[in-house]
Motif scaffolding. Structure first.
Motif, PDB file in Angstrom:
ATOM      1  N   VAL A  25       0.838  -1.188   0.000  1.00  0.00           N
ATOM      2  CA  VAL A  25       0.000   0.000   0.000  1.00  0.00           C
ATOM      3  C   VAL A  25       0.881   1.250   0.000  1.00  0.00           C
ATOM      4  O   VAL A  25       1.897   1.303   0.693  1.00  0.00           O
ATOM      5  N   ILE A  26       0.474   2.247  -0.795  1.00  0.00           N
ATOM      6  CA  ILE A  26       1.129   3.559  -0.774  1.00  0.00           C
ATOM      7  C   ILE A  26       0.191   4.480   0.005  1.00  0.00           C
ATOM      8  O   ILE A  26      -0.909   4.804  -0.455  1.00  0.00           O
ATOM      9  N   ASN A  27       0.593   4.870   1.207  1.00  0.00           N
ATOM     10  CA  ASN A  27      -0.197   5.765   2.062  1.00  0.00           C
ATOM     11  C   ASN A  27       0.735   6.874   2.551  1.00  0.00           C
ATOM     12  O   ASN A  27       1.268   6.804   3.649  1.00  0.00           O
ATOM     13  N   PRO A  28       0.921   7.932   1.744  1.00  0.00           N
ATOM     14  CA  PRO A  28       1.999   8.895   1.983  1.00  0.00           C
ATOM     15  C   PRO A  28       1.658  10.138   2.810  1.00  0.00           C
ATOM     16  O   PRO A  28       2.238  11.194   2.600  1.00  0.00           O
ATOM     17  N   VAL A  29       0.738  10.071   3.741  1.00  0.00           N
ATOM     18  CA  VAL A  29       0.382  11.260   4.519  1.00  0.00           C
ATOM     19  C   VAL A  29       1.619  11.793   5.235  1.00  0.00           C
ATOM     20  O   VAL A  29       2.336  11.042   5.909  1.00  0.00           O
ATOM     21  N   GLY A  30       1.894  13.085   5.072  1.00  0.00           N
ATOM     22  CA  GLY A  30       3.019  13.734   5.725  1.00  0.00           C
ATOM     23  C   GLY A  30       4.330  13.604   4.963  1.00  0.00           C
ATOM     24  O   GLY A  30       5.337  14.198   5.340  1.00  0.00           O
ATOM     25  N   GLU A  31       4.352  12.844   3.875  1.00  0.00           N
ATOM     26  CA  GLU A  31       5.575  12.679   3.074  1.00  0.00           C
ATOM     27  C   GLU A  31       5.640  13.743   1.983  1.00  0.00           C
ATOM     28  O   GLU A  31       4.627  14.366   1.640  1.00  0.00           O
ATOM     29  N   LYS A  32       6.822  13.945   1.445  1.00  0.00           N
ATOM     30  CA  LYS A  32       7.008  14.880   0.330  1.00  0.00           C
ATOM     31  C   LYS A  32       6.348  14.283  -0.918  1.00  0.00           C
ATOM     32  O   LYS A  32       6.414  13.082  -1.156  1.00  0.00           O
ATOM     33  N   PHE A  33       5.690  15.132  -1.702  1.00  0.00           N
ATOM     34  CA  PHE A  33       5.020  14.676  -2.919  1.00  0.00           C
ATOM     35  C   PHE A  33       6.030  14.093  -3.900  1.00  0.00           C
ATOM     36  O   PHE A  33       7.057  14.689  -4.185  1.00  0.00           O
ATOM     37  N   ASP A  34       5.743  12.897  -4.413  1.00  0.00           N
ATOM     38  CA  ASP A  34       6.599  12.215  -5.393  1.00  0.00           C
ATOM     39  C   ASP A  34       5.729  11.881  -6.611  1.00  0.00           C
ATOM     40  O   ASP A  34       4.837  11.026  -6.525  1.00  0.00           O
ATOM     41  N   PRO A  35       5.954  12.543  -7.746  1.00  0.00           N
ATOM     42  CA  PRO A  35       5.095  12.299  -8.916  1.00  0.00           C
ATOM     43  C   PRO A  35       5.192  10.876  -9.463  1.00  0.00           C
ATOM     44  O   PRO A  35       4.329  10.454 -10.238  1.00  0.00           O
ATOM     45  N   HIS A  36       6.209  10.143  -9.068  1.00  0.00           N
ATOM     46  CA  HIS A  36       6.326   8.747  -9.513  1.00  0.00           C
ATOM     47  C   HIS A  36       5.401   7.824  -8.732  1.00  0.00           C
ATOM     48  O   HIS A  36       5.025   6.761  -9.223  1.00  0.00           O
ATOM     49  N   HIS A  88       2.688   9.325  -6.560  1.00  0.00           N
ATOM     50  CA  HIS A  88       1.462  10.017  -6.182  1.00  0.00           C
ATOM     51  C   HIS A  88       0.874  10.761  -7.375  1.00  0.00           C
ATOM     52  O   HIS A  88       1.594  11.166  -8.281  1.00  0.00           O
ATOM     53  N   GLN A  89      -0.437  10.953  -7.299  1.00  0.00           N
ATOM     54  CA  GLN A  89      -1.121  11.764  -8.291  1.00  0.00           C
ATOM     55  C   GLN A  89      -1.822  12.883  -7.527  1.00  0.00           C
ATOM     56  O   GLN A  89      -2.709  12.617  -6.707  1.00  0.00           O
ATOM     57  N   ALA A  90      -1.414  14.117  -7.765  1.00  0.00           N
ATOM     58  CA  ALA A  90      -1.992  15.265  -7.050  1.00  0.00           C
ATOM     59  C   ALA A  90      -3.383  15.559  -7.606  1.00  0.00           C
ATOM     60  O   ALA A  90      -3.551  15.778  -8.800  1.00  0.00           O
ATOM     61  N   MET A  91      -4.366  15.567  -6.725  1.00  0.00           N
ATOM     62  CA  MET A  91      -5.741  15.845  -7.132  1.00  0.00           C
ATOM     63  C   MET A  91      -6.097  17.307  -6.870  1.00  0.00           C
ATOM     64  O   MET A  91      -6.899  17.896  -7.585  1.00  0.00           O
ATOM     65  N   CYS A  92      -5.478  17.868  -5.814  1.00  0.00           N
ATOM     66  CA  CYS A  92      -5.732  19.266  -5.496  1.00  0.00           C
ATOM     67  C   CYS A  92      -4.610  19.790  -4.602  1.00  0.00           C
ATOM     68  O   CYS A  92      -3.831  19.013  -4.052  1.00  0.00           O
ATOM     69  N   MET A  93      -4.561  21.118  -4.479  1.00  0.00           N
ATOM     70  CA  MET A  93      -3.588  21.740  -3.588  1.00  0.00           C
ATOM     71  C   MET A  93      -4.384  22.515  -2.539  1.00  0.00           C
ATOM     72  O   MET A  93      -5.355  23.195  -2.864  1.00  0.00           O
ATOM     73  N   VAL A  94      -3.968  22.362  -1.294  1.00  0.00           N
ATOM     74  CA  VAL A  94      -4.677  23.021  -0.192  1.00  0.00           C
ATOM     75  C   VAL A  94      -3.684  23.805   0.643  1.00  0.00           C
ATOM     76  O   VAL A  94      -2.510  23.437   0.748  1.00  0.00           O
ATOM     77  N   GLU A  95      -4.187  24.890   1.247  1.00  0.00           N
ATOM     78  CA  GLU A  95      -3.337  25.637   2.168  1.00  0.00           C
ATOM     79  C   GLU A  95      -3.192  24.814   3.429  1.00  0.00           C
ATOM     80  O   GLU A  95      -4.155  24.213   3.909  1.00  0.00           O
ATOM     81  N   SER A  96      -1.975  24.793   3.947  1.00  0.00           N
ATOM     82  CA  SER A  96      -1.720  23.959   5.114  1.00  0.00           C
ATOM     83  C   SER A  96      -0.573  24.522   5.920  1.00  0.00           C
ATOM     84  O   SER A  96       0.225  25.325   5.429  1.00  0.00           O
ATOM     85  N   GLU A  97      -0.496  24.083   7.176  1.00  0.00           N
ATOM     86  CA  GLU A  97       0.612  24.437   8.041  1.00  0.00           C
ATOM     87  C   GLU A  97       1.866  23.663   7.652  1.00  0.00           C
ATOM     88  O   GLU A  97       2.971  24.027   8.037  1.00  0.00           O
ATOM     89  N   LEU A  98       1.697  22.571   6.892  1.00  0.00           N
ATOM     90  CA  LEU A  98       2.830  21.734   6.468  1.00  0.00           C
ATOM     91  C   LEU A  98       3.645  22.464   5.395  1.00  0.00           C
ATOM     92  O   LEU A  98       3.162  23.403   4.758  1.00  0.00           O
ATOM     93  N   ALA A  99       4.851  21.995   5.191  1.00  0.00           N
ATOM     94  CA  ALA A  99       5.723  22.576   4.167  1.00  0.00           C
ATOM     95  C   ALA A  99       5.097  22.386   2.786  1.00  0.00           C
ATOM     96  O   ALA A  99       4.374  21.413   2.550  1.00  0.00           O
ATOM     97  N   PRO A 100       5.368  23.311   1.864  1.00  0.00           N
ATOM     98  CA  PRO A 100       4.833  23.152   0.505  1.00  0.00           C
ATOM     99  C   PRO A 100       5.295  21.825  -0.110  1.00  0.00           C
ATOM    100  O   PRO A 100       6.365  21.314   0.195  1.00  0.00           O
TER     101      PRO A 100
END
Length: 193
Positions: free
Chosen positions: A137-148, A150-162
């Motif tokens: 399973v790929i469950n990447p909550v809190g990890e840096k986005f990896d286009p290989h 993950h597939q980004a569905m949307c961008m949200v404002e957050s306290e986390l790093a961009p």
């Protein structure tokens, strides 16, 4: 007259002797030629032997070619069967999960708690099958986005790093190290100043 006959007689003797020598030499050469012809085969014999060897080599070549063709055909058949039945073991393991689902649907007087327990057991069976066949399973909550992965569905404002995954909308899966479905995620963006 006798003296003049003497050289003629000697000459005839010499001719006779040389004739005998020539006959001996000719006879000797004939014997050698005969023994040589017995030792060396005639051209016809050599040709027949060469034709026999050529026929043997041709037959061996035909057999080798047929064997190579059979091996090629067998390999193609094996490859086709491997593609056709590659998921046979995986499919047979999934049958237990299907049986559990059908058993849950067959219950007439089921309570909500029974359904929940049945679904949990079925989920455990499915997780066990995935583990057995190296499906992760790929469950990447809190990890840096990896286009290989993950597939980004949307961008949200957050306290986390961009470019950090804030939420997993649908988990992804790996088969060994190959992505079979990327995780659909929401990604953090920088807050507007």
């Amino acid at each position: 007259m006798q003296e003049s006959n003497k050289p003629q007689a000697e000459e005839q003797e010499l001719i006779q002797v040389s004739g005998e020598t020539n006959e001996l030499t000719t006879a000797k050469d004939g014997d050698e030629a005969a023994s040589q012809s017995e030792m060396t085969p005639s051209l016809e014999q050599l040709l027949k032997e060469a034709e026999l060897r050529a026929a043997e080599h041709h037959d061996a070549w035909l057999r080798a070619k047929a064997e190579a063709d059979n091996i090629r055909k067998r390999a193609q058949s094996d490859i086709a069967n491997a593609h056709k039945y590659a998921i046979e073991k995986f499919s047979s393991e999934l049958l237990a999960v299907m049986d559990s689902l059908e058993a849950a649907l067959a219950v007439e007087n089921a309570t909500l708690e029974n359904f929940k327990n049945g679904v949990e057991l079925t989920h455990k069976q499915l997780v066990a099958v995935f583990e057995k066949f190296n499906i992760k399973v790929i469950n990447p909550v809190g990890e840096k986005f990896d286009p290989h992965l993950h597939q980004a569905m949307c961008m949200v404002e957050s306290e986390l790093a961009p470019n950090t995954v804030t939420q997993v909308l649908q988990r992804g899966y790996l088969l060994h190290d190959r992505v079979i479905r990327p995780a659909m995620v929401a990604v953090a963006k920088a807050k507007d100043a």
